[in-house]
Design an enzyme around this catalytic site. Structure first.
Site, mmCIF file in Angstrom:
data_model
loop_
_atom_site.group_PDB
_atom_site.id
_atom_site.type_symbol
_atom_site.label_atom_id
_atom_site.label_comp_id
_atom_site.label_asym_id
_atom_site.label_seq_id
_atom_site.Cartn_x
_atom_site.Cartn_y
_atom_site.Cartn_z
ATOM 1 N N ASP A 81 0.158 -24.843 9.469
ATOM 2 C CA ASP A 81 1.579 -25.185 9.463
ATOM 3 C C ASP A 81 1.812 -26.542 10.090
ATOM 4 O O ASP A 81 1.237 -26.856 11.143
ATOM 5 C CB ASP A 81 2.367 -24.157 10.297
ATOM 6 N N LYS A 110 1.102 -26.558 5.418
ATOM 7 C CA LYS A 110 2.304 -25.885 4.907
ATOM 8 C C LYS A 110 3.527 -26.521 5.560
ATOM 9 O O LYS A 110 3.517 -26.793 6.767
ATOM 10 C CB LYS A 110 2.254 -24.378 5.214
ATOM 11 N N GLU A 177 9.890 -16.256 1.975
ATOM 12 C CA GLU A 177 10.022 -15.291 3.077
ATOM 13 C C GLU A 177 11.416 -14.655 3.080
ATOM 14 O O GLU A 177 12.436 -15.364 3.019
ATOM 15 C CB GLU A 177 9.773 -16.015 4.410
HETATM 16 O O1 KIV Z 1 3.986 -19.197 10.824
HETATM 17 C C1 KIV Z 1 3.699 -18.250 10.074
HETATM 18 O O2 KIV Z 1 2.956 -17.329 10.439
HETATM 19 C C2 KIV Z 1 4.251 -18.254 8.732
HETATM 20 C C3 KIV Z 1 4.130 -16.988 7.940
HETATM 21 C C4 KIV Z 1 5.080 -15.982 8.456
HETATM 22 C C5 KIV Z 1 4.287 -17.224 6.481
HETATM 23 O O3 KIV Z 1 4.800 -19.215 8.313
#
Ligand code: KIV
Length: 248
Positions: A81, A110, A177
């Site tokens: 992320d 992401k 989500e």
């Molecule tokens: O940070 C995370 O774990 C996520 C998932 C919930 C998709 O973005």
């Protein structure tokens, strides 16, 4: 199976299984268990660092945990992320931060939302695959509230349009989500890239969960999670037995 990469992910002949990991041991377990994608989510903030939400998570924290996870993953695709504040300012900073995560061991990054398409495009131009994330996006919890998104016709149309825009910008997959099942199904049908759902029903191309919710390490998971184990209970029992045996 060969390492699933961001380019062949859309050709996967099965539904995609994605779970989160923040350390070496869980990364190894997930990789050995055959998940397709290991996500170093910024849920790291809540799950491993004890923050109230994902907003305080820093690039430095993500880098430490991406390095640990990358050491444990041999086969799966590792996605990291981009934390809050790491991609919003300008595309050049976004590319520099995405590169830091790849240098730490991520195969892809992401990004939440579709408000920064130029950053998404620049990161992809730099050779880094990007996964989108729409619907309830935890970094916007203060704006959205913790609730299902896309229930009204206008917000549903916006989510679908954003998903198409992310695909057009070059994203290799989109996480959806907490949206109604019908909207998730429609989005999955309209995109060529896989739509991976969390609390979005079954009619999508794959599912993602926070691992500690799945295994009962976190004891109050969201209502859409089917808890498959009671790891918190097992830890309490083992520690209790140890304390008793020590004779404390
Ligand atoms: O940070 C995370 O774990 C996520 C998932 C919930 C998709 O973005």
């Amino acid at each position: 199976m060969a390492k699933l990469n961001a380019l062949n992910i859309k050709q996967a002949d099965h539904k995609l299984a994605m779970l989160t990991a923040y350390d070496f041991q869980f990364a190894r377990l997930l990789d050995e268990s055959d998940v397709d994608i290991v996500l170093v989510g910024d849920s790291l903030g809540n799950v491993a660092l004890g923050y109230k939400n994902t907003i305080p998570v820093t690039m430095e924290e993500m880098e430490v945990h991406v390095r640990a996870v990358a050491r444990g993953v041999k086969r799966a695709l590792t996605v990291a992320d981009m934390p809050f504040g790491s991609f919003q300012a300008d595309p050049i900073t976004a590319v520099a931060n995405a590169i830091r995560l790849v240098k730490a061991g991520a195969d892809a990054v992401k990004i939440e939302g579709a408000a920064h398409l130029s950053a998404v495009r620049k990161i992809i131009e730099a050779g880094i695959p990007v996964m989108g994330h729409l619907g309830f996006t935890p970094q916007s919890v203060k704006q959205l509230g913790y609730k299902v998104q896309g229930k009204e016709r206008r917000s549903a149309a916006k989510i679908l349009a954003d998903a198409r825009a992310l695909e057009k910008a070059g994203c290799f997959a989109v996480v959806l989500e907490m949206v109604p099942e019908g909207l998730a199904a429609k989005t999955a049908r309209s995109l060529k890239v896989p739509v991976i759902g969390i609390g979005a029903g079954k009619k999508v191309d794959g599912q993602v969960l926070v691992t500690s919710d799945l295994i009962g390490l976190y004891e109050n998971p969201p209502s859409f999670v089917k808890k498959r184990a009671d790891v918190a209970g097992a830890v309490r029992r083992a520690v209790g037995e140890f304390i008793k045996e020590v004779g404390k």
